[in-house]
Enzyme design. Structure first.
Site, PDB file in Angstrom:
ATOM      1  N   HIS A  52      -7.449  -5.793   0.185  1.00  0.00           N
ATOM      2  CA  HIS A  52      -6.263  -4.974   0.451  1.00  0.00           C
ATOM      3  C   HIS A  52      -5.414  -5.528   1.595  1.00  0.00           C
ATOM      4  O   HIS A  52      -4.183  -5.538   1.514  1.00  0.00           O
ATOM      5  CB  HIS A  52      -6.702  -3.540   0.762  1.00  0.00           C
ATOM      6  CG  HIS A  52      -5.615  -2.528   0.622  1.00  0.00           C
ATOM      7  ND1 HIS A  52      -5.033  -2.215  -0.587  1.00  0.00           N
ATOM      8  CD2 HIS A  52      -4.983  -1.752   1.546  1.00  0.00           C
ATOM      9  CE1 HIS A  52      -4.107  -1.281  -0.417  1.00  0.00           C
ATOM     10  NE2 HIS A  52      -4.051  -0.986   0.866  1.00  0.00           N
ATOM     11  N   ASP A 100      -9.948  -5.748  -4.009  1.00  0.00           N
ATOM     12  CA  ASP A 100      -9.298  -4.631  -3.320  1.00  0.00           C
ATOM     13  C   ASP A 100     -10.055  -3.342  -3.621  1.00  0.00           C
ATOM     14  O   ASP A 100     -10.129  -2.907  -4.769  1.00  0.00           O
ATOM     15  CB  ASP A 100      -7.844  -4.519  -3.783  1.00  0.00           C
ATOM     16  CG  ASP A 100      -7.000  -3.618  -2.891  1.00  0.00           C
ATOM     17  OD1 ASP A 100      -7.560  -2.693  -2.290  1.00  0.00           O
ATOM     18  OD2 ASP A 100      -5.781  -3.855  -2.804  1.00  0.00           O
ATOM     19  N   SER A 118       0.828  -1.196   0.000  1.00  0.00           N
ATOM     20  CA  SER A 118       0.000   0.000   0.000  1.00  0.00           C
ATOM     21  C   SER A 118       0.874   1.262   0.000  1.00  0.00           C
ATOM     22  O   SER A 118       1.587   1.531  -0.957  1.00  0.00           O
ATOM     23  CB  SER A 118      -0.946  -0.038   1.195  1.00  0.00           C
ATOM     24  OG  SER A 118      -1.919   0.972   1.114  1.00  0.00           O
TER      25      SER A 118
END
Length: 508
Positions: free
Chosen positions: A482, A451, A275
């Site tokens: 995610h 996601d 991320s």
């Protein structure tokens, strides 16, 4: 009667005279259910069952489960429907050892029972139960407690921020080798977390890489629990928190790359980010392209770059009002965004435990509520451990920076200070974009189909911008989201075992 509101959300009017009736009935219903320590699954003598027609009904309501309802001007949720739907998928969400297709999952759901029976029980194979004491341990203590060697290092950036790094120099049961013989690999976490996310799972990536023979280094972004220090600035003062992920990429990543290489004597290192850990890396290589030569391979797990197609609540509901929220925070003196020691976080750590009903309602951790991720293939017992460490805080400005990227469409730009200050800082009225073509080291992207933060369309946009993309790899599990990269019981099999062959050999 349902009507559309922005971004495809629905407003549902309940047949109940008051929404609190549903909440109360749900709470009463679950108060009579036994609480099982090991998982949400029942012990011997219990199986799950629900009539197939009701299963289909619940499946149909699953997308409605989290939608906004505004009966009598209050916000409410289909807690009962949502909880029953996920209870039926207990084995898949928490202790799934093999990824199954959606169709297979639904077939399995139809033969489970919620009443006492003499049917088959769930048997969990090859799984070590998480240690709940790890919720109160530091990263270094978790590593040592699992039987691995650990080192703690401090790195000072060129703008004075002091970052804490944790190192696992070799795997469990392995002998200490010379620092030059093991190839260093650096792991960088995402927003609102710390480096413990690489360790919480029993097969966490930090441990998997150490056992594979790598010299593992794990970073902590400025402002989180471990990196809240500065050579001059006081973290309790406003000046300390005047940063976004722009500064993390511009200062933090160059500092840790040079530190790790100097400490190990290596010429190159590998980098794995999740991320925001990818955001920071791409900014670093865009602003300091000479550092590409020091990276042999970069693995991007769910990279958060363009946010245009994100459907995560943090983007959809907060981004349009980010500047107003920041103004209010500035007014009342709030600079740290979601630190771990807030009143609500402490309350959740003390009372919630591994309870599925609470975990989908009152006790939902911020890192899950902001991404809207489900606990797919999770062991429920790791949730209190996650609570003990996360959210770990960042600056309000970092959250605003992501909001700006979301609002400006498919782009990856620097922080927007407004026309006047942009002109002073950048020489133009709008913030410049990061040049992703300058990322010339080998890059592999791993992404999930479910996601909501790093949406597939945004991943495709990123893939077309990078200067040396080797492959964009979709995780085969259609429900992969995610946070699955960090906490799923299937992460080792579906991700880690597949990324290790992409790395250089662990010994030089």
């Amino acid at each position: 009667m349902a009507k559309q509101i922005p971004r495809g959300m629905l407003c549902i009017n309940f047949v109940f005279p008051n929404p609190s009736v549903l909440i109360t009935l749900t709470a009463v219903f679950f108060s009579f259910l036994p609480h099982y320590e090991d998982t949400c699954c029942p012990p011997k003598g219990y199986t799950w069952w629900f009539p197939s027609t009701l299963v289909n009904l619940i499946d149909g309501l699953s997308d409605v489960a989290k939608m906004s309802c505004r009966t009598m001007n209050v916000r409410c949720y289909f807690l009962l429907m949502m909880t029953l739907n996920h209870a039926l998928q207990c084995n898949d969400i928490f202790v799934n050892e093999t990824a199954r297709s959606v169709e297979t999952t639904r077939v399995l759901n139809k033969v489970r029972h919620v009443f006492r029976s003499s049917g088959k029980q769930f048997i969990v194979h090859q799984r070590i139960r998480p240690n709940p004491n790890e919720a109160s341990l530091t990263t270094a203590e978790i590593i040592a407690g699992r039987g691995y060697p650990v080192e703690i290092h401090s790195v000072t950036t060129s703008d004075g921020y002091i970052l804490e790094l944790h190192r696992i120099p070799y795997g469990k049961g392995q002998k200490m080798a010379s620092t030059a013989s093991r190839r260093p690999i650096f792991l960088q976490h995402g927003i609102l977390t710390t480096d413990n996310v690489w360790l919480i799972n029993q097969n966490g990536l930090g441990f998997v890489l150490a056992d594979a023979g790598y010299d593992v280094w794990m970073g902590n972004a400025r402002g989180n629990t471990y990196s809240r220090r500065h050579v001059k600035l006081d973290p309790s003062k406003e000046e300390y928190w005047n940063f976004s992920f722009d500064e993390m990429g511009n200062y933090d990543i160059p500092a840790v790359i040079n530190f790790v290489l100097a400490k190990t004597g290596s010429q190159k290192m590998s980098y794995i980010g999740h991320s925001m850990g990818c955001t920071m890396f791409f900014i670093c290589m865009s602003l300091h392209p000479e550092l590409n030569e020091k990276i042999d391979v970069m693995i991007a797990l769910a990279p958060a770059v363009s946010m245009a197609e994100s459907t995560a609540p943090l983007a959809v509901y907060q981004a349009p009002f980010a500047e107003q929220i920041k103004f209010v925070f500035d007014l009342i003196g709030v600079r740290a965004y979601e630190p771990v020691d807030t009143f609500w976080n402490n309350l959740r750590k003390q009372y919630c435990g591994p309870n599925l009903f609470l975990r989908y309602s009152l006790c939902r951790n911020t890192i899950f509520s902001s991404s809207d991720d489900e606990y797919h293939a999770f062991d429920l017992n790791i949730l209190p451990i996650i609570d003990g460490h996360n959210p770990a805080g960042t600056s309000v400005k970092t959250a605003v920076h992501y909001a700006q990227n979301y609002m400006t469409g498919q782009t990856f730009q620097r922080y927007d200070f407004g026309h006047r200050e942009n002109l002073l800082r950048y020489g133009q009225t709008t913030p410049p974009t990061y040049d992703l073509s300058k990322v010339t080291c080998n890059v592999f992207i791993f992404w999930g189909q479910r996601d909501k933060v790093s949406a597939p369309k945004d991943i495709a946009w990123l893939a077309n911008k990078l200067g040396n993309l080797k492959a964009s790899i979709m995780i085969e599990d259609p429900l992969w989201n995610h946070l699955s990269f960090l906490f799923s019981s299937d992460a080792k099999r579906l991700v880690y075992d597949k990324l290790i062959p992409l790395l250089p050999l662990p010994t030089s």
